[in-house]
Every structure is written in C-alpha cells, then in structure tokens.
Scaffold this motif. Structure first.
Motif, PDB file in Angstrom:
ATOM      1  N   TYR A  60      10.084  33.673  -5.391  1.00  0.00           N
ATOM      2  CA  TYR A  60      10.159  34.363  -4.061  1.00  0.00           C
ATOM      3  C   TYR A  60       8.880  33.939  -3.756  1.00  0.00           C
ATOM      4  O   TYR A  60       8.429  33.042  -3.443  1.00  0.00           O
ATOM      5  CB  TYR A  60       8.546  35.657  -4.792  1.00  0.00           C
ATOM      6  CG  TYR A  60       9.491  36.606  -5.292  1.00  0.00           C
ATOM      7  CD1 TYR A  60      10.255  37.958  -4.419  1.00  0.00           C
ATOM      8  CD2 TYR A  60       9.605  37.053  -7.154  1.00  0.00           C
ATOM      9  CE1 TYR A  60      11.048  38.999  -5.010  1.00  0.00           C
ATOM     10  CE2 TYR A  60      10.045  37.379  -7.722  1.00  0.00           C
ATOM     11  CZ  TYR A  60      11.175  38.913  -7.133  1.00  0.00           C
ATOM     12  OH  TYR A  60      11.682  39.742  -8.174  1.00  0.00           O
ATOM     13  N   ASP A  66       7.402  33.978   1.188  1.00  0.00           N
ATOM     14  CA  ASP A  66       7.428  34.827   2.279  1.00  0.00           C
ATOM     15  C   ASP A  66       6.145  33.762   2.478  1.00  0.00           C
ATOM     16  O   ASP A  66       6.761  32.316   2.245  1.00  0.00           O
ATOM     17  CB  ASP A  66       6.315  35.522   1.647  1.00  0.00           C
ATOM     18  CG  ASP A  66       6.168  36.942   2.332  1.00  0.00           C
ATOM     19  OD1 ASP A  66       6.596  36.589   3.816  1.00  0.00           O
ATOM     20  OD2 ASP A  66       6.184  38.116   1.338  1.00  0.00           O
ATOM     21  N   THR A  67       6.102  34.435   3.748  1.00  0.00           N
ATOM     22  CA  THR A  67       5.338  33.613   4.823  1.00  0.00           C
ATOM     23  C   THR A  67       4.007  33.677   4.127  1.00  0.00           C
ATOM     24  O   THR A  67       2.900  34.177   3.511  1.00  0.00           O
ATOM     25  CB  THR A  67       4.753  33.917   6.123  1.00  0.00           C
ATOM     26  OG1 THR A  67       3.817  35.318   6.437  1.00  0.00           O
ATOM     27  CG2 THR A  67       6.325  34.408   6.476  1.00  0.00           C
ATOM     28  N   HIS A  73       2.325  36.601   4.254  1.00  0.00           N
ATOM     29  CA  HIS A  73       2.422  37.521   3.098  1.00  0.00           C
ATOM     30  C   HIS A  73       3.324  38.958   4.115  1.00  0.00           C
ATOM     31  O   HIS A  73       3.867  39.699   4.025  1.00  0.00           O
ATOM     32  CB  HIS A  73       2.012  38.646   2.181  1.00  0.00           C
ATOM     33  CG  HIS A  73       1.002  37.090   1.352  1.00  0.00           C
ATOM     34  ND1 HIS A  73       0.560  37.983   0.158  1.00  0.00           N
ATOM     35  CD2 HIS A  73       1.783  36.180   0.803  1.00  0.00           C
ATOM     36  CE1 HIS A  73      -0.145  36.955  -0.218  1.00  0.00           C
ATOM     37  NE2 HIS A  73       0.679  35.954  -0.183  1.00  0.00           N
ATOM     38  N   ASP A  74       4.349  38.196   5.288  1.00  0.00           N
ATOM     39  CA  ASP A  74       4.554  39.145   6.000  1.00  0.00           C
ATOM     40  C   ASP A  74       5.690  40.115   5.985  1.00  0.00           C
ATOM     41  O   ASP A  74       5.901  40.998   6.199  1.00  0.00           O
ATOM     42  CB  ASP A  74       4.723  38.238   7.773  1.00  0.00           C
ATOM     43  CG  ASP A  74       3.569  37.593   8.994  1.00  0.00           C
ATOM     44  OD1 ASP A  74       3.415  38.293   9.354  1.00  0.00           O
ATOM     45  OD2 ASP A  74       3.054  36.640   8.219  1.00  0.00           O
ATOM     46  N   LEU A 125       6.091  40.868   2.760  1.00  0.00           N
ATOM     47  CA  LEU A 125       6.201  41.898   1.745  1.00  0.00           C
ATOM     48  C   LEU A 125       5.740  42.897   2.223  1.00  0.00           C
ATOM     49  O   LEU A 125       5.811  43.743   1.890  1.00  0.00           O
ATOM     50  CB  LEU A 125       4.846  41.102   0.736  1.00  0.00           C
ATOM     51  CG  LEU A 125       4.660  41.951  -0.980  1.00  0.00           C
ATOM     52  CD1 LEU A 125       5.787  42.647  -1.312  1.00  0.00           C
ATOM     53  CD2 LEU A 125       3.475  41.320  -1.299  1.00  0.00           C
ATOM     54  N   ARG A 126       4.717  42.522   2.821  1.00  0.00           N
ATOM     55  CA  ARG A 126       4.069  43.930   4.423  1.00  0.00           C
ATOM     56  C   ARG A 126       4.704  45.197   4.487  1.00  0.00           C
ATOM     57  O   ARG A 126       4.580  45.895   5.103  1.00  0.00           O
ATOM     58  CB  ARG A 126       3.400  42.692   5.131  1.00  0.00           C
ATOM     59  CG  ARG A 126       2.900  44.009   6.291  1.00  0.00           C
ATOM     60  CD  ARG A 126       1.592  43.585   6.804  1.00  0.00           C
ATOM     61  NE  ARG A 126       0.109  42.944   6.319  1.00  0.00           N
ATOM     62  CZ  ARG A 126      -0.030  42.175   6.413  1.00  0.00           C
ATOM     63  NH1 ARG A 126       1.292  41.112   6.582  1.00  0.00           N
ATOM     64  NH2 ARG A 126      -0.936  41.316   5.162  1.00  0.00           N
ATOM     65  N   THR A 145      11.593  41.582   0.411  1.00  0.00           N
ATOM     66  CA  THR A 145      11.027  40.767  -0.165  1.00  0.00           C
ATOM     67  C   THR A 145      12.924  39.601  -0.596  1.00  0.00           C
ATOM     68  O   THR A 145      14.116  39.569  -0.713  1.00  0.00           O
ATOM     69  CB  THR A 145      11.542  40.876  -2.069  1.00  0.00           C
ATOM     70  OG1 THR A 145      12.656  41.595  -2.361  1.00  0.00           O
ATOM     71  CG2 THR A 145      10.373  42.297  -1.864  1.00  0.00           C
ATOM     72  N   VAL A 173       5.747  31.794  -3.107  1.00  0.00           N
ATOM     73  CA  VAL A 173       4.706  32.279  -3.256  1.00  0.00           C
ATOM     74  C   VAL A 173       4.151  32.342  -5.069  1.00  0.00           C
ATOM     75  O   VAL A 173       3.230  32.874  -4.935  1.00  0.00           O
ATOM     76  CB  VAL A 173       3.942  33.484  -2.378  1.00  0.00           C
ATOM     77  CG1 VAL A 173       4.810  32.778  -0.686  1.00  0.00           C
ATOM     78  CG2 VAL A 173       5.421  34.636  -2.984  1.00  0.00           C
ATOM     79  N   ASP A 221       5.203  42.658  -4.730  1.00  0.00           N
ATOM     80  CA  ASP A 221       3.637  43.571  -4.718  1.00  0.00           C
ATOM     81  C   ASP A 221       2.845  43.161  -6.087  1.00  0.00           C
ATOM     82  O   ASP A 221       1.739  43.670  -5.940  1.00  0.00           O
ATOM     83  CB  ASP A 221       4.589  45.024  -4.222  1.00  0.00           C
ATOM     84  CG  ASP A 221       3.505  45.630  -3.503  1.00  0.00           C
ATOM     85  OD1 ASP A 221       2.906  45.124  -2.678  1.00  0.00           O
ATOM     86  OD2 ASP A 221       2.737  46.438  -4.291  1.00  0.00           O
ATOM     87  N   LEU A 227       1.602  40.196  -6.598  1.00  0.00           N
ATOM     88  CA  LEU A 227       0.421  39.199  -5.704  1.00  0.00           C
ATOM     89  C   LEU A 227      -0.699  41.001  -5.478  1.00  0.00           C
ATOM     90  O   LEU A 227      -1.512  39.756  -4.391  1.00  0.00           O
ATOM     91  CB  LEU A 227       0.355  39.206  -4.019  1.00  0.00           C
ATOM     92  CG  LEU A 227       2.167  38.320  -4.222  1.00  0.00           C
ATOM     93  CD1 LEU A 227       2.613  38.382  -2.625  1.00  0.00           C
ATOM     94  CD2 LEU A 227       1.205  37.106  -4.596  1.00  0.00           C
ATOM     95  N   ARG A 276      -4.255  40.584  -3.024  1.00  0.00           N
ATOM     96  CA  ARG A 276      -4.198  41.371  -1.289  1.00  0.00           C
ATOM     97  C   ARG A 276      -5.920  42.308  -1.384  1.00  0.00           C
ATOM     98  O   ARG A 276      -7.068  41.628  -2.452  1.00  0.00           O
ATOM     99  CB  ARG A 276      -3.302  43.062  -2.254  1.00  0.00           C
ATOM    100  CG  ARG A 276      -3.285  43.238  -0.867  1.00  0.00           C
ATOM    101  CD  ARG A 276      -2.557  44.267  -1.141  1.00  0.00           C
ATOM    102  NE  ARG A 276      -1.196  44.306  -1.968  1.00  0.00           N
ATOM    103  CZ  ARG A 276      -0.484  44.157  -3.089  1.00  0.00           C
ATOM    104  NH1 ARG A 276      -1.021  45.561  -3.768  1.00  0.00           N
ATOM    105  NH2 ARG A 276       0.583  43.615  -2.800  1.00  0.00           N
TER     106      ARG A 276
END
Length: 480
Positions: free
Chosen positions: A44, A46-47, A50-51, A53-54, A58, A115, A194, A197, A201
């Motif tokens: 996976y 992401d930034t 986690h931009d 995922l937010r 995905t 990530v 989600d 991670l 969080r």
C-alpha cells in the motif's frame, strides 16, 4: 491500460477461531458454490501524513492472483470505484503516473510511498447463478502486516462479501444475516489498510468532538473523491455539491463551537467552490427538466426548433462552466481549500465545550428555525422567503443526520424525513422559479431569431409558473 469498475462489498470482523457457516442457503436455484485458496501480497502507498487513507482512498500494488495489478479505490455513494492498471505500469514499484495524475488533489503535492505490506491467506467461496454468472465472492481472509521500516503490525481475520455482476443488495443483506448469526460483526474499519495502520493512529477525540469530526470528514472525503472523478472526466458534481452543502451547513448550525475566523474563511471558500460547480449542475438539471416538459406537449404546440435551442444553448453553457471548473482544480485558491479541509481533518479549531448534549441542542435549534421560517414564508408571496426556508430545512436535516447516533432512532428518522419533505417541496418551487426565468430568456432570444418562434417557450414558461404555484400551495398544507 486503465480499467474501471464499481465495487460493492460488506466487511465483517471475526475471531481467529470463527467457524464459517454453511453458505448453501445463499446459492440461487440451479447455481453453484466453488471454493479455492490463494496467497496475496498487497503493498500500500500513501503520503507520510496518510492523506489518502484519511480521504477513504487506497492505492495498492497486488500480486498473487488474477487480480494482480495497481488498484486505486475511491469512495462513491453506497459503493467504491476501483481504477486498475497492470503491474508493468510505472517505474519499478513507484505509483504509476496515471494514478498520480488523478490523485493530485487528494495528495496536494505530497509524494506517495510504500506505507505497509499486507499478506493475506484467502479462501474464496464463489456463488454463481444458474447461468454461471457470479453473484458474489465471499472471502475468508487471514491477514498479517509489515509496516514501513520493517515493524510488524497487527494480525487478524476478516470476511468480505463482494457482489459480482449478478449480485444484488438483497444478497448482501441475506449474506450479512447468515454471517452475523455465526458470530461475525460489521467491520470497525473501512479497509484493511485502515486496520493495519490503526496502531500508529492518534488517540480518538472526545465523543462529542468525534461525532462532529466524523461527519465533517465524511463530507471532506466526498469532496476529494469528486476531485478524483472530475480529473478522470466523470460527473461527480451533484454528489460533490451535496457534500459541500453538508459541510457548510455544519459550519453554520454548529458555528458557536468553532473558532470564528477559521470557520468563516472555510465557509466562504466552500461557497465559492459550490458556486462554480453549481453553474454546471444548474444546466444539467434544467436540460433534463425542459426535455421532459417538451415530451409532454402535443407535437402541434411545439413550434420551431425548440428542443435544439434549449439543448444547444444550455449545453454550450454547461460545457463552458465545466471547463472553467476544471481550470480551477489546478488553481491556487482551490488547492488552498483542499489544504484547509485536510487541516480540519487533522484537528478541528474548536472553541468551547463540545458534548453530545450540546450538539443535540444546536440541532434542535436549527429544526425550530426551519419550521418558523417555513411557516412565515408560506403565509406570504415572497419567492426569496421560500428559498431561505428551503435552505434552513436543509441545514436542519443535515444537523439531524449528524446527531442521529446519539438521538432516539425513531425520533431521528422522523425528524430527518420531515425536514427532507419540506426541502423537497420548497425545492420544486425554487426549481420552477429558476426554470421560468431561463425560459423567458430563451423565448425572447428565439422570438427575435429568424426561423424560430417564442410561442412554445411561452407555454413552457406558463407551465413553470403553475408548478411554482402548486408547490407553494403544497408547502402551505405541510404539517408542522
């Protein structure tokens, strides 16, 4: 080559010793149930913040089965859209340029990097109908995680029910009932990433703040998803505008809970973006409305090229406004708006105590305001007053949606339905008022153009005036 498909699935959390129930009751008459096993590896991306995922998005690189390739999953109403590219796309394991391009608004210039890597031992139970078409795939997954840097993440087991081409919502409900009876629980996580991670969080906010933040974040997700769809040439304008309205309504109804200046600035920028998309949406709605009205007129009353005048004029305007909207997607003001939405998702600028009780109190206040405005408006003749009442009803409805988790279920459902009814009745009035003005303009243009005639536009104009009167009368008979 890119391929696109809509994905509809339900996910369930299960214990490690969960016994999958017999699935025979889910097989259609004459259908079949076939099981198989496979090992999957999904890397996976992401930034660092986690931009994606937010925003409910995905991006993964999967190997291990016939579903190999790059997959970007973007939320949509009641489903998700999946963009697929072959494994060979991009340089080495870097996210392909095609995906980077459509995700520009979601990542705001940040770099996408790996990530987490998820390894899944999957047992698939494929349900087919009598014609051999796939109704659904029920996947029993044992998942393990390796986070970036080599740290070991959580391990778990879950079950997914994903509809196939021959699937239906009723099948999902039936399958869910079977699985829940065996001890499965609706998943607490929207995606595997989600859950993977969740160990890194931030701590959840207080209940009241969390309720407010979750609702706003859902709208921000829809706005960013709309950005992705726009960049792919699709039409998410209606759903994006609805999300913007919900966000703005929340800023208005619950405004006393936010810091004044940040809330006012964000509301103004959301209003600006909504107006840009609104120019496109208004033409879409009116084109469909006028086409339907023309089909109901007797042919002998349609004088001149009425349909082509309506379609050509409004479509030309729609295209022009869409092009203007697309230009704004790469503009500084729009990027600043997305940046602000991202900042609010990381932490709301709260000013004061936020509890469930306070939220419910403010939602009720919005409801009373909507009822009072509607009662006053239907007693008069001011079209603008009805429009203001409609907007107040929308705000009341959205506020009722927000507090629904902490309000009696029956009361909440009744409130939402009531405000929606007011909104729809007054919405028909507003649509008719706007339509009448557009027809007046088009009719005047046709009446001064050689080979055209304003007669039919006059008929349509009168039709819309009557529609507005009927809507006003219906509003006056609403129960409050």
């Amino acid at each position: 080559m890119e391929s696109i498909q809509t994905e509809r699935e339900d996910k369930f959390d299960v214990d490690a010793d969960f016994q999958l129930p017999t699935l025979a009751s889910l097989v259609p008459t004459g259908g079949a149930l076939v099981s198989s096993e496979t090992d999957l590896s999904s890397e996976y991306f992401d930034t660092a913040g986690h931009d994606l995922l937010r925003r409910g998005i995905t991006v993964r690189r999967r190997t291990g089965d016939s579903d190999n390739g790059w997959h970007a999953k973007v939320p949509a109403e009641k489903a998700r859209t999946e963009i697929r590219l072959p494994l060979g796309s991009g340089a080495h394991n870097a996210v392909p340029d095609e995906l980077n391009d459509v995700l520009r608004g979601a990542v705001m210039g940040a770099e996408l990097a790996a990530v987490a890597t998820l390894t899944t031992r999957r047992t698939i139970h494929t349900v087919s109908d009598a014609d051999g078409a796939v109704v659904a795939e029920i996947a029993d997954d044992e998942v393990s995680v390796v986070l970036i840097g080599g740290a070991t993440g959580p391990r778990w087991r879950e079950v997914e029910v994903e509809l196939g081409p021959a699937g239906s919502e009723s099948f999902l409900k039936k399958a869910g009932k079977v699985l829940r009876a065996a001890g499965a629980r609706p998943s607490a996580h929207p995606s595997k990433l989600d859950r993977a991670l969740s160990v890194v969080r931030q701590e959840p906010a207080e209940p009241g703040v969390a309720l407010l933040a979750d609702y706003l974040d859902d709208q921000a997700q829809a706005i960013v998803a709309g950005d992705v769809y726009l960049r792919r040439g699709l039409d998410p304008i209606h759903s994006t505008r609805v999300a913007i309205r919900r966000y703005r309504s929340t800023l208005r109804v619950f405004g006393s809970l936010f810091e004044d200046e940040p809330a006012a600035q964000l509301e103004a920028e959301l209003s600006w973006y909504a107006s840009i998309l609104g120019e496109v949406r208004d033409r879409q709605v009116q084109r469909a409305r006028f086409a339907a009205a023309l089909r109901e007129l007797p042919p002998e009353l349609v004088l001149g090229p009425v349909a082509s005048r309506i379609e050509n004029d409004l479509l030309a305007e729609q295209i022009r406004y869409r092009e203007a909207a697309m230009t704004e997607l790469d503009g500084e003001r729009y990027r600043a708006l997305l940046t602000t939405l991202s900042e609010w998702s990381r932490g709301l600028p709260i000013d004061g105590e936020v509890t469930d009780r306070v939220l419910v109190k403010l939602a009720r206040k919005a409801g009373k305001k909507a009822i009072d405005r509607t009662k006053s408006a239907v007693r008069g003749t001011d079209d603008e007053a009805l429009h203001r009442a409609r907007k107040a009803s929308k705000r009341a409805r959205y506020a009722a949606e927000l507090v629904a988790p902490v309000v009696d279920k029956k009361v909440s459902k009744a409130n939402i339905k009531h405000y929606k009814t007011i909104q729809e009745v007054l919405g028909e009035h507003q649509d008719a008022v706007i339509a009448a003005e557009i027809l007046r303009t088009l009719g005047a243009r046709a009446g001064t153009t050689a080979g055209e005639n304003g007669f039919t536009f006059g008929l349509l104009f009168e039709r819309e005036c009557r529609a507005a009167e009927v809507a006003r009368d219906e509003a006056s008979r609403l129960e409050f």
